[in-house]
Motif scaffolding. Sequence first.
Motif, mmCIF file in Angstrom:
data_model
loop_
_atom_site.group_PDB
_atom_site.id
_atom_site.type_symbol
_atom_site.label_atom_id
_atom_site.label_comp_id
_atom_site.label_asym_id
_atom_site.label_seq_id
_atom_site.Cartn_x
_atom_site.Cartn_y
_atom_site.Cartn_z
ATOM 1 N N LYS A 78 -8.088 -3.558 11.235
ATOM 2 C CA LYS A 78 -8.324 -4.648 10.280
ATOM 3 C C LYS A 78 -9.080 -4.140 9.045
ATOM 4 C CE LYS A 78 -10.623 -7.017 13.382
ATOM 5 N NZ LYS A 78 -10.661 -6.035 14.487
ATOM 6 N N SER A 79 -10.210 -3.491 9.282
ATOM 7 C CA SER A 79 -10.992 -2.988 8.145
ATOM 8 C C SER A 79 -10.227 -1.901 7.397
ATOM 9 C CB SER A 79 -12.333 -2.427 8.617
ATOM 10 O OG SER A 79 -13.089 -3.430 9.245
ATOM 11 N N LEU A 80 -9.540 -1.082 8.148
ATOM 12 C CA LEU A 80 -8.773 0.003 7.527
ATOM 13 C C LEU A 80 -7.675 -0.563 6.608
ATOM 14 C CD1 LEU A 80 -8.725 3.097 7.653
ATOM 15 C CD2 LEU A 80 -7.014 2.928 9.461
ATOM 16 N N THR A 81 -7.110 -1.691 6.982
ATOM 17 C CA THR A 81 -6.102 -2.329 6.130
ATOM 18 C C THR A 81 -6.716 -2.667 4.775
ATOM 19 O OG1 THR A 81 -4.910 -3.224 8.027
ATOM 20 C CG2 THR A 81 -4.593 -4.355 5.933
ATOM 21 N N VAL A 82 -7.896 -3.272 4.811
ATOM 22 C CA VAL A 82 -8.553 -3.668 3.563
ATOM 23 C C VAL A 82 -8.957 -2.445 2.729
ATOM 24 C CG1 VAL A 82 -10.664 -4.701 2.664
ATOM 25 C CG2 VAL A 82 -9.354 -5.877 4.432
ATOM 26 N N THR A 83 -9.549 -1.444 3.388
ATOM 27 C CA THR A 83 -9.969 -0.272 2.612
ATOM 28 C C THR A 83 -8.755 0.465 2.049
ATOM 29 O OG1 THR A 83 -10.303 0.837 4.724
ATOM 30 C CG2 THR A 83 -12.250 0.129 3.606
ATOM 31 N N SER A 84 -7.638 0.435 2.780
ATOM 32 C CA SER A 84 -6.414 1.060 2.261
ATOM 33 C C SER A 84 -5.931 0.329 1.007
ATOM 34 C CB SER A 84 -5.303 1.030 3.311
ATOM 35 O OG SER A 84 -5.656 1.770 4.453
ATOM 36 N N LEU A 85 -5.936 -0.996 1.065
ATOM 37 C CA LEU A 85 -5.441 -1.782 -0.072
ATOM 38 C C LEU A 85 -6.296 -1.602 -1.315
ATOM 39 C CD1 LEU A 85 -4.611 -5.196 1.653
ATOM 40 C CD2 LEU A 85 -3.023 -3.411 0.919
#
Length: 322
Positions: free
Chosen positions: A50-57
Amino acid sequence: MLLTVEDLHTRFITRDLDDRVRVAEALNGVSFGVGEGRILGLVGESGAGKSLTVTSLLGLLRPPARVTAGRALFEGRDLLALSEAALSEIRGSRIGLIVQSPRSALDPLARIGAQLVRVQRVHRRISEADARSRAEAMLVSVGIPDPRRRLEAWPHELSGGMAQRVVIALALINEPHLLIADEPTTGLDVTVQAQILDLLHEQVRRRRIGAIVITHDLGVVAQYCDDVAVMFAGQVMEQGAVAEVFARPAHPYTRALLASVPERLVLGTGKMLGGPPPDLYALPRGCLYGQRCAHAAAQCAAPPPMSATQSGAARCHFAGLA
Ligand SMILES: Nc1ncnc2c1ncn2[C@@H]1O[C@H](COP(=O)(O)OP(=O)(O)OP(=O)(O)O)[C@@H](O)[C@H]1O
Ligand SMILES: [Mg+2]
């Protein structure tokens, strides 16, 4: 859609002691959309990505993590294709980010007012006086009493709930079109948690912006979110309108999550639902949930596509409309 994420892949690429390349496939084709005036709840157990999705975006990944494929359309531009300069302009102006710990989001060496003024002047031409009066108005709209005095306060003088309100004020002051909150109320007591979520909800409705709220609390999703995306092993396993998905969950993982709620098997605390997640360095070829799934069958050796269900869409061979 305000934001459309398509097939996002993020990997951690490292070398072991023998200099062999090791690849952890952490995000494996994440897709979802956020509509205007809507809140998307992003759920799933600890480590789901979940957090990785946001940091990727948002271009906030640090090596060895790297986006290896995907698109993320926001206001006509692909966030994943932008330069760091263009992305940093978008962060804090068009997209507001609220992280879990308000203490770490605030600069301990600057008064609240100075921080609210600074974030405006980084992104727009505005006089000190105008920025200050907007800061004061913003504190009022996030429910902070006596705003003129609060502008002079230092972060350490604020309670946890007040500090989180200030973080929300910082995220909103440049009038972003998208607000992303990663566990915005973890660590706050229940009453303050409800106040903060009410505030986020009201801001999304009033300003008609979109929001992504990451939470391990399905009760929060039921009460505050319009849509939900359920993540497991770096994939969205099921998505749809909250009322529909919670009433008729189509994916076995969603059903397991919902069934765990009464026992207070809280996600994001390191506890796992029925076994460990797959090894990101050696993902199974078929369904990523297969090893844990009580319904796994021969078909599951092939990766299931996202397909339409009665309640939205799910990544399961047996979740179809038929
Ligand atoms: N340096 C690394 N090398 C390999 N894998 C990593 C590395 N750092 C993180 N990961 C993996 O990336 C995955 C994504 O984690 P992420 O922080 O996005 O999870 P999350 O869903 O936000 O969980 P939580 O609910 O605990 O916050 C995890 O499975 C984690 O093991
Ligand atoms: Mg996280």
